[in-house]
Enzyme design. Sequence first.
Site, PDB file in Angstrom:
ATOM      1  N   GLY A   4      29.687  41.947  45.735  1.00 23.08           N
ATOM      2  CA  GLY A   4      30.170  40.753  45.044  1.00 23.08           C
ATOM      3  C   GLY A   4      31.655  40.542  45.262  1.00 23.08           C
ATOM      4  N   SER A   5      32.334  40.146  44.209  1.00 25.85           N
ATOM      5  CA  SER A   5      33.734  39.725  44.311  1.00 25.85           C
ATOM      6  C   SER A   5      34.677  40.804  44.815  1.00 25.85           C
ATOM      7  CB  SER A   5      34.220  39.203  42.961  1.00 25.85           C
ATOM      8  OG  SER A   5      33.552  37.998  42.660  1.00 25.85           O
ATOM      9  N   THR A   6      34.330  42.075  44.694  1.00 25.47           N
ATOM     10  CA  THR A   6      35.218  43.110  45.229  1.00 25.47           C
ATOM     11  C   THR A   6      35.353  42.987  46.743  1.00 25.47           C
ATOM     12  OG1 THR A   6      33.427  44.731  45.390  1.00 25.47           O
ATOM     13  CG2 THR A   6      34.746  44.749  43.368  1.00 25.47           C
TER      14      THR A   6
END
Length: 175
Positions: A4-6
């Site tokens: 995801g956003s990482t």
Amino acid sequence: YEPGSTFKALTGTAALEEGVITPDTVVYCAGSIQIGDAVINCATGPHGSITVSDAMAHSCNPGLVQIIEKLNPDVFYQYVYNFGLGETTGIELDGEEAGIVNRLSTANGGVNEVDYATFSFGQGLAVTPIQIVSALNCVVNNGYFVKPTIISSETKGQSIESPKQIISKETSMAT
């Protein structure tokens, strides 16, 4: 798991390193972006016109899609592999998995634009926690990828594998 956003930091870093964006490059977030038959939403927007730095700070999916669209897919995937994703890290732990880096293509062999777009914000691939930590460490460690290792009293004094530079110090400092 899907990072995801990482993963967004890796997309931004690759684009910065390739010179296709700067932190001040402007992207536009209307709250969503249409890619092929798919609508990709922004969970934190709409933001309107924002810089790449702000798109990253606000975790703006449409902004990341616009960033990855500036990168040649072959070049981007090479960064993904250079960051250590899609293969085991070699850490001294049993049962380490390689993760999954999909490169879905169209019937004519081109890049599937929806899958490539969602890849920009960490969907459509699978990583292990040690892989993503190692990749992000490279982003903030002057661009050097250091193979992860277990340090114990038994390994004290043993040499550690030389780090490999993936991105420049300048790009690392800008991220």
